[in-house]
Design a protein around this motif. Structure first.
Motif, PDB file in Angstrom:
ATOM      1  N   ALA A  55      42.571  58.590  33.674  1.00 15.01           N
ATOM      2  CA  ALA A  55      43.768  59.191  33.772  1.00 15.01           C
ATOM      3  C   ALA A  55      44.410  57.980  34.214  1.00 15.01           C
ATOM      4  CB  ALA A  55      43.631  60.288  33.991  1.00 15.01           C
ATOM      5  N   TYR A  56      43.875  57.419  35.140  1.00 18.33           N
ATOM      6  CA  TYR A  56      44.596  56.067  36.241  1.00 18.33           C
ATOM      7  C   TYR A  56      44.354  54.585  35.400  1.00 18.33           C
ATOM      8  CZ  TYR A  56      45.937  60.568  38.345  1.00 18.33           C
ATOM      9  OH  TYR A  56      46.400  61.550  38.767  1.00 18.33           O
ATOM     10  N   PHE A  57      43.607  54.471  34.420  1.00 18.55           N
ATOM     11  CA  PHE A  57      43.812  53.118  33.681  1.00 18.55           C
ATOM     12  C   PHE A  57      44.170  52.267  34.113  1.00 18.55           C
ATOM     13  CE2 PHE A  57      42.849  49.893  30.654  1.00 18.55           C
ATOM     14  CZ  PHE A  57      41.958  49.367  31.348  1.00 18.55           C
ATOM     15  N   ASP A  58      45.791  51.916  33.631  1.00 15.49           N
ATOM     16  CA  ASP A  58      46.416  51.202  33.796  1.00 15.49           C
ATOM     17  C   ASP A  58      46.992  50.636  35.795  1.00 15.49           C
ATOM     18  OD1 ASP A  58      47.200  50.717  31.430  1.00 15.49           O
ATOM     19  OD2 ASP A  58      48.589  52.522  31.137  1.00 15.49           O
ATOM     20  N   GLU A  59      46.501  51.831  36.540  1.00 17.14           N
ATOM     21  CA  GLU A  59      46.902  51.799  38.215  1.00 17.14           C
ATOM     22  C   GLU A  59      45.875  50.478  38.282  1.00 17.14           C
ATOM     23  OE1 GLU A  59      47.455  54.434  36.471  1.00 17.14           O
ATOM     24  OE2 GLU A  59      49.139  55.500  37.174  1.00 17.14           O
ATOM     25  N   ARG A  60      44.827  50.945  37.821  1.00 21.14           N
ATOM     26  CA  ARG A  60      43.486  50.689  37.896  1.00 21.14           C
ATOM     27  C   ARG A  60      43.205  49.051  38.142  1.00 21.14           C
ATOM     28  NH1 ARG A  60      37.980  49.320  37.683  1.00 21.14           N
ATOM     29  NH2 ARG A  60      36.743  50.269  39.607  1.00 21.14           N
ATOM     30  N   HIS A  61      43.676  49.131  36.690  1.00 24.81           N
ATOM     31  CA  HIS A  61      43.420  47.189  35.809  1.00 24.81           C
ATOM     32  C   HIS A  61      44.308  46.950  36.946  1.00 24.81           C
ATOM     33  CE1 HIS A  61      42.724  44.698  32.479  1.00 24.81           C
ATOM     34  NE2 HIS A  61      44.065  44.056  32.474  1.00 24.81           N
ATOM     35  N   GLY A  62      45.593  47.205  37.302  1.00 25.20           N
ATOM     36  CA  GLY A  62      45.926  46.254  38.099  1.00 25.20           C
ATOM     37  C   GLY A  62      45.865  46.365  39.671  1.00 25.20           C
ATOM     38  N   ALA A  63      44.896  47.042  40.221  1.00 28.01           N
ATOM     39  CA  ALA A  63      44.281  46.868  41.290  1.00 28.01           C
ATOM     40  C   ALA A  63      43.350  46.123  41.259  1.00 28.01           C
ATOM     41  CB  ALA A  63      43.983  48.342  41.832  1.00 28.01           C
ATOM     42  N   LEU A  64      42.647  45.862  40.325  1.00 32.27           N
ATOM     43  CA  LEU A  64      41.634  44.778  39.358  1.00 32.27           C
ATOM     44  C   LEU A  64      42.087  43.627  39.352  1.00 32.27           C
ATOM     45  CD1 LEU A  64      39.373  46.881  37.495  1.00 32.27           C
ATOM     46  CD2 LEU A  64      38.770  46.494  39.740  1.00 32.27           C
ATOM     47  N   LEU A  65      43.274  43.525  38.909  1.00 26.69           N
ATOM     48  CA  LEU A  65      43.873  41.768  39.025  1.00 26.69           C
ATOM     49  C   LEU A  65      44.279  41.397  39.836  1.00 26.69           C
ATOM     50  CD1 LEU A  65      46.124  42.399  35.375  1.00 26.69           C
ATOM     51  CD2 LEU A  65      43.797  41.067  35.698  1.00 26.69           C
ATOM     52  N   ALA A  66      44.237  42.062  41.483  1.00 29.23           N
ATOM     53  CA  ALA A  66      45.403  41.803  42.580  1.00 29.23           C
ATOM     54  C   ALA A  66      43.868  41.329  43.075  1.00 29.23           C
ATOM     55  CB  ALA A  66      45.381  43.289  43.512  1.00 29.23           C
ATOM     56  N   GLU A  67      42.576  42.012  43.217  1.00 28.44           N
ATOM     57  CA  GLU A  67      41.522  41.818  44.171  1.00 28.44           C
ATOM     58  C   GLU A  67      41.253  40.482  43.565  1.00 28.44           C
ATOM     59  OE1 GLU A  67      38.188  44.966  44.286  1.00 28.44           O
ATOM     60  OE2 GLU A  67      39.576  46.228  43.842  1.00 28.44           O
ATOM     61  N   GLN A  68      41.205  40.526  42.146  1.00 21.35           N
ATOM     62  CA  GLN A  68      40.633  39.149  41.261  1.00 21.35           C
ATOM     63  C   GLN A  68      41.752  37.388  41.783  1.00 21.35           C
ATOM     64  OE1 GLN A  68      39.137  38.551  37.195  1.00 21.35           O
ATOM     65  NE2 GLN A  68      41.395  38.117  37.152  1.00 21.35           N
ATOM     66  N   ALA A  69      42.754  38.553  42.041  1.00 19.00           N
ATOM     67  CA  ALA A  69      44.076  37.178  42.560  1.00 19.00           C
ATOM     68  C   ALA A  69      43.351  36.494  44.165  1.00 19.00           C
ATOM     69  CB  ALA A  69      45.633  37.482  42.322  1.00 19.00           C
ATOM     70  N   ASP A  70      42.926  37.738  44.761  1.00 19.23           N
ATOM     71  CA  ASP A  70      42.771  37.115  46.077  1.00 19.23           C
ATOM     72  C   ASP A  70      41.284  36.705  46.571  1.00 19.23           C
ATOM     73  OD1 ASP A  70      45.063  37.750  47.011  1.00 19.23           O
ATOM     74  OD2 ASP A  70      44.193  40.210  46.916  1.00 19.23           O
ATOM     75  N   GLY A  71      40.583  36.564  45.243  1.00 19.12           N
ATOM     76  CA  GLY A  71      39.217  36.180  44.855  1.00 19.12           C
ATOM     77  C   GLY A  71      38.048  37.236  46.121  1.00 19.12           C
ATOM     78  N   LEU A  72      38.711  38.252  45.628  1.00 20.68           N
ATOM     79  CA  LEU A  72      37.976  39.386  46.243  1.00 20.68           C
ATOM     80  C   LEU A  72      36.661  39.424  45.437  1.00 20.68           C
ATOM     81  CD1 LEU A  72      39.961  41.713  48.306  1.00 20.68           C
ATOM     82  CD2 LEU A  72      38.293  39.702  49.144  1.00 20.68           C
ATOM     83  N   CYS A  73      36.776  39.225  44.181  1.00 18.99           N
ATOM     84  CA  CYS A  73      36.017  39.666  42.912  1.00 18.99           C
ATOM     85  C   CYS A  73      36.387  38.319  41.969  1.00 18.99           C
ATOM     86  CB  CYS A  73      37.070  41.161  42.312  1.00 18.99           C
ATOM     87  SG  CYS A  73      36.075  42.913  43.597  1.00 18.99           S
ATOM     88  N   PHE A  74      35.723  38.946  40.366  1.00 17.46           N
ATOM     89  CA  PHE A  74      36.048  38.244  39.337  1.00 17.46           C
ATOM     90  C   PHE A  74      35.355  38.754  38.618  1.00 17.46           C
ATOM     91  CE2 PHE A  74      35.988  34.949  42.385  1.00 17.46           C
ATOM     92  CZ  PHE A  74      37.444  34.602  42.972  1.00 17.46           C
TER      93      PHE A  74
END
Length: 163
Positions: free
Chosen positions: A39-58
């Motif tokens: 239901a909230y896939f788009d918001e979650r996708h954006g959050a994952l990209l932000a974490e990746q940009a911060d180097g917290l996850c890849f």
């Protein structure tokens, strides 16, 4: 030949299709993501990209020639040279060595691109395929642990770039 790609904004539609098509298959061996994930896939996708940009996850996708997502291999909680590895391969792509190859490549990237020297992973004891992938890619068992209330096994891989 499928290619491993770092998660991007434009992957969202193919990734959502992958998760929907394989939901029941994945739920047989790992906890279901739940309806809110979809239901909230788009918001979650954006959050994952932000974490990746911060180097917290890849977050990596295994993408077929036609752009279809065949799998995911993620490094999460990246800190102090260590991270947790997680992966899932589409049901229709399972058993072809894609998980082993993709995990092996992410281990190489962990060491050479992300500065990660120790990887951890967990799987349930009844997930023979996952345990096989981990041992084939240099992970060693660290002991039994519960995984969402089921018997599981922890694994570790040090110096991932040397295998």
């Amino acid at each position: 030949m499928p290619e491993l790609e770092l998660l991007r904004v434009d992957h969202a539609p193919a990734l959502l299709a992958f998760e929907r098509e394989n939901r029941a298959y994945f739920a047989a061996s790992v906890p279901d993501r739940g309806d809110s994930y979809f239901a909230y896939f788009d918001e979650r996708h954006g959050a994952l990209l932000a974490e990746q940009a911060d180097g917290l996850c890849f977050f990596h996708l295994l993408v077929g020639d036609d752009g279809e997502v065949l799998g995911r291999v993620n490094l999460v909680d990246v800190e102090d040279g260590s991270a947790e590895l997680g992966y899932r391969i589409a049901e229709r792509a399972a058993g072809r060595g894609l998980a082993t190859a993709a995990v092996r490549e992410v281990c190489r990237l962990a060491a050479t691109r992300y500065g990660v020297t120790t990887l951890r992973a967990v799987t349930t004891l009844d997930n023979t395929g996952s345990r096989t992938v981990l041992t084939r890619t240099g992970f060693v068992p660290t002991g039994e642990i519960p995984v969402d209330g089921r018997p599981g096994m922890g694994f570790v891989r040090s110096e991932p770039g040397t295998r």
